[in-house]
Design a protein around this motif. Structure first.
Motif, PDB file in Angstrom:
ATOM      1  N   GLU A 137       0.918  -1.232   0.005  1.00  0.00           N
ATOM      2  CA  GLU A 137       0.106   0.001  -0.052  1.00  0.00           C
ATOM      3  C   GLU A 137       0.735   1.323   0.040  1.00  0.00           C
ATOM      4  N   PHE A 138       2.358   1.096   0.106  1.00  0.00           N
ATOM      5  CA  PHE A 138       3.189   2.372  -0.035  1.00  0.00           C
ATOM      6  C   PHE A 138       3.444   2.955  -0.936  1.00  0.00           C
ATOM      7  N   ALA A 139       4.100   3.921  -1.399  1.00  0.00           N
ATOM      8  CA  ALA A 139       4.526   4.506  -2.551  1.00  0.00           C
ATOM      9  C   ALA A 139       6.025   3.939  -2.885  1.00  0.00           C
ATOM     10  N   CYS A 140       6.422   4.144  -4.360  1.00  0.00           N
ATOM     11  CA  CYS A 140       7.537   4.007  -4.593  1.00  0.00           C
ATOM     12  C   CYS A 140       8.310   5.143  -5.034  1.00  0.00           C
ATOM     13  N   LYS A 141       9.450   5.398  -4.150  1.00  0.00           N
ATOM     14  CA  LYS A 141      10.228   6.598  -4.561  1.00  0.00           C
ATOM     15  C   LYS A 141      11.037   6.293  -5.762  1.00  0.00           C
ATOM     16  N   LEU A 142      10.581   6.914  -7.065  1.00  0.00           N
ATOM     17  CA  LEU A 142      11.564   6.599  -8.082  1.00  0.00           C
ATOM     18  C   LEU A 142      12.889   7.058  -8.143  1.00  0.00           C
ATOM     19  N   SER A 143      13.081   8.035  -7.549  1.00  0.00           N
ATOM     20  CA  SER A 143      14.573   8.466  -7.578  1.00  0.00           C
ATOM     21  C   SER A 143      15.510   7.306  -7.086  1.00  0.00           C
ATOM     22  N   ASP A 144      15.194   6.678  -6.268  1.00  0.00           N
ATOM     23  CA  ASP A 144      16.282   5.460  -5.815  1.00  0.00           C
ATOM     24  C   ASP A 144      15.541   4.173  -5.895  1.00  0.00           C
ATOM     25  N   CYS A 158       0.396  20.780  -0.037  1.00  0.00           N
ATOM     26  CA  CYS A 158       1.392  21.278   0.907  1.00  0.00           C
ATOM     27  C   CYS A 158       1.961  20.219   1.972  1.00  0.00           C
ATOM     28  N   ASP A 159       1.594  19.087   2.085  1.00  0.00           N
ATOM     29  CA  ASP A 159       2.251  18.228   2.601  1.00  0.00           C
ATOM     30  C   ASP A 159       3.714  17.772   2.186  1.00  0.00           C
ATOM     31  N   ALA A 160       4.341  17.441   3.088  1.00  0.00           N
ATOM     32  CA  ALA A 160       5.782  17.185   2.568  1.00  0.00           C
ATOM     33  C   ALA A 160       5.814  15.582   2.024  1.00  0.00           C
ATOM     34  N   CYS A 161       6.493  15.623   0.848  1.00  0.00           N
ATOM     35  CA  CYS A 161       6.566  14.110   0.103  1.00  0.00           C
ATOM     36  C   CYS A 161       7.896  13.975  -0.402  1.00  0.00           C
ATOM     37  N   GLU A 162       7.884  12.612  -0.916  1.00  0.00           N
ATOM     38  CA  GLU A 162       9.030  12.258  -1.660  1.00  0.00           C
ATOM     39  C   GLU A 162       9.013  11.695  -3.060  1.00  0.00           C
ATOM     40  N   THR A 163       7.702  11.505  -3.316  1.00  0.00           N
ATOM     41  CA  THR A 163       7.334  11.252  -4.770  1.00  0.00           C
ATOM     42  C   THR A 163       5.906  11.388  -5.126  1.00  0.00           C
ATOM     43  N   ASP A 164       5.707  11.503  -6.294  1.00  0.00           N
ATOM     44  CA  ASP A 164       4.382  11.780  -7.006  1.00  0.00           C
ATOM     45  C   ASP A 164       3.139  10.786  -6.388  1.00  0.00           C
ATOM     46  N   LYS A 172       0.999  16.777  -7.262  1.00  0.00           N
ATOM     47  CA  LYS A 172       2.304  16.096  -7.594  1.00  0.00           C
ATOM     48  C   LYS A 172       3.326  16.738  -6.753  1.00  0.00           C
ATOM     49  N   CYS A 173       4.389  16.158  -6.571  1.00  0.00           N
ATOM     50  CA  CYS A 173       5.324  16.334  -5.499  1.00  0.00           C
ATOM     51  C   CYS A 173       6.478  16.967  -6.118  1.00  0.00           C
ATOM     52  N   LEU A 174       6.601  18.233  -5.523  1.00  0.00           N
ATOM     53  CA  LEU A 174       7.469  19.404  -6.231  1.00  0.00           C
ATOM     54  C   LEU A 174       8.466  20.352  -5.266  1.00  0.00           C
ATOM     55  N   ALA A 175       9.458  20.369  -5.685  1.00  0.00           N
ATOM     56  CA  ALA A 175      10.218  21.132  -4.980  1.00  0.00           C
ATOM     57  C   ALA A 175       9.688  22.531  -4.508  1.00  0.00           C
ATOM     58  N   HIS A 176      10.092  22.989  -3.454  1.00  0.00           N
ATOM     59  CA  HIS A 176       9.639  24.524  -3.022  1.00  0.00           C
ATOM     60  C   HIS A 176      10.622  25.322  -2.520  1.00  0.00           C
ATOM     61  N   THR A 177      10.589  26.555  -3.072  1.00  0.00           N
ATOM     62  CA  THR A 177      11.823  27.537  -2.578  1.00  0.00           C
ATOM     63  C   THR A 177      11.052  28.585  -1.943  1.00  0.00           C
ATOM     64  N   PHE A 178      11.420  29.359  -0.985  1.00  0.00           N
ATOM     65  CA  PHE A 178      11.158  30.701  -0.533  1.00  0.00           C
ATOM     66  C   PHE A 178      12.271  31.584  -0.618  1.00  0.00           C
ATOM     67  N   CYS A 187       3.334  18.384  -1.995  1.00  0.00           N
ATOM     68  CA  CYS A 187       2.190  18.259  -2.822  1.00  0.00           C
ATOM     69  C   CYS A 187       1.671  19.529  -3.279  1.00  0.00           C
ATOM     70  N   PHE A 188       1.516  19.516  -4.746  1.00  0.00           N
ATOM     71  CA  PHE A 188       0.991  20.915  -5.072  1.00  0.00           C
ATOM     72  C   PHE A 188       0.073  20.399  -5.899  1.00  0.00           C
ATOM     73  N   LEU A 189      -0.998  21.472  -6.098  1.00  0.00           N
ATOM     74  CA  LEU A 189      -2.123  21.218  -7.209  1.00  0.00           C
ATOM     75  C   LEU A 189      -1.790  21.322  -8.583  1.00  0.00           C
ATOM     76  N   GLU A 190      -2.074  20.404  -9.500  1.00  0.00           N
ATOM     77  CA  GLU A 190      -1.888  20.885 -10.902  1.00  0.00           C
ATOM     78  C   GLU A 190      -2.929  21.647 -11.313  1.00  0.00           C
ATOM     79  N   ALA A 191      -2.659  22.682 -12.085  1.00  0.00           N
ATOM     80  CA  ALA A 191      -3.502  23.793 -12.575  1.00  0.00           C
ATOM     81  C   ALA A 191      -4.217  23.370 -13.506  1.00  0.00           C
TER      82      ALA A 191
END
Length: 296
Positions: A137-144, A158-164, A172-178, A187-191
């Motif tokens: 039931e868990f997610a697969c982190k594709l990067s590794d 806006c929940d912290a994530c590791e994979t889409d 989808k899971c995206l890097a965020h900067t301030f 996790c951010f919404l697809e427009a």
């Protein structure tokens, strides 16, 4: 009689025309007419070009392998799995690279802890994009290619994530900067689904629409928080009692505001440029402008 004999002789010689024998280059195929270079010294009459080999014996001592792929005229480490029998750690033959590898399909991965074959590295791993069910039931982190501790599709905006895969539908899971600060992945919404908060009330305060690529490679437009705050700043708003700005948002960043007067006094908020920057029933007002409850 003489004319007929010449005709018969002509037909008898026809099969020899256009052939290429190693020691007879009188009539080489077109691709060999200029001569064959050292790296492809042999002329293939079938392929009509210079090749590395025509049979296995011509690959002896070749660092590319000791087997001849006659169809391509190149020396190879392997042509089938039998050629990889002497390398138990890499028992499968990759037809594309002609090298012995750990796996070419999931069935080559017999370790139950590493049941999936990575299509690029040809290594057995915990999970892949095509075999994420190996994580249950868990997610697969594709990067590794590893299983995370988060269920698939369970995280909200806006929940912290590791994979889409961890993000719920439409996110989808995206890097965020301030500013220049890298905050991690969220996790951010697809427009494209319904638009962002600048036009759709239900999607506020995610009002900044921007092109980005998710951690798993999906490039499209997404809805980000207002430039004045972060996911932590949004989460703290109306939830954290405060007496100073530093108690709101991420410590060390200017992403939160603690109003000392007005309808939202003493509870965390953040600066806003308009109502699209504020979520729920909050509105943008007072001086300086911040997200607050409507005044009574």
């Amino acid at each position: 009689m003489m004319k007929r004999s010449l005709t018969v002789l002509s037909f008898a010689l026809m099969p020899l025309l256009g052939t290429c024998v190693t020691n007879d280059v009188t009539h080489p195929p077109t691709g060999c007419k200029a001569g064959c270079p050292e790296e492809t010294p042999l002329c293939s009459e079938v392929l009509e070009r210079c090749v590395q080999c025509l049979e296995d014996s011509q690959c002896a001592g070749n660092d590319k392998g000791s087997y001849c792929d006659v169809a391509e005229g190149v020396c190879a480490k392997c042509l089938d799995n039998a050629h990889c029998a002497g390398t138990p750690d890499t028992p499968a033959c990759d037809a594309e690279t002609r090298n012995c590898v750990q796996c070419v399909s999931d069935r080559d991965c017999t370790n139950e802890d590493l049941p999936a074959c990575h299509a690029t590295t040809h290594r057995c791993v915990e999970c892949t994009k095509d075999n994420f069910s190996a994580c249950g039931e868990f997610a697969c982190k594709l990067s590794d290619s590893s299983c995370t501790d988060t269920g698939r599709g369970t995280l909200g905006t806006c929940d912290a994530c590791e994979t889409d895969m961890e993000c719920s539908e439409g996110r989808k899971c995206l890097a965020h900067t301030f500013g220049d600060e890298e905050l991690g992945n969220f996790c951010f919404l697809e427009a494209a689904k319904t638009g962002c908060g600048d036009l759709v009330v239900q999607r506020r305060p995610y009002s900044v629409k921007a092109e980005a690529t998710s951690v798993d490679g999906l490039a499209t437009e997404y809805c980000f928080p207002p430039v004045s705050t972060t996911c932590k700043g949004i989460s703290d708003t109306r939830n954290i009692v405060c007496s100073q700005d530093s108690e709101c948002g991420i410590e060390g960043l200017d992403d939160g505001y603690c109003p000392s007067s007005g309808a939202g006094a003493g509870v965390c908020s953040y600066f806003c440029g308009g109502s699209a920057d504020c979520g729920g029933t909050l509105e943008c007002g007072d001086t300086p402008q911040h997200c607050r409850p409507p005044p009574p």
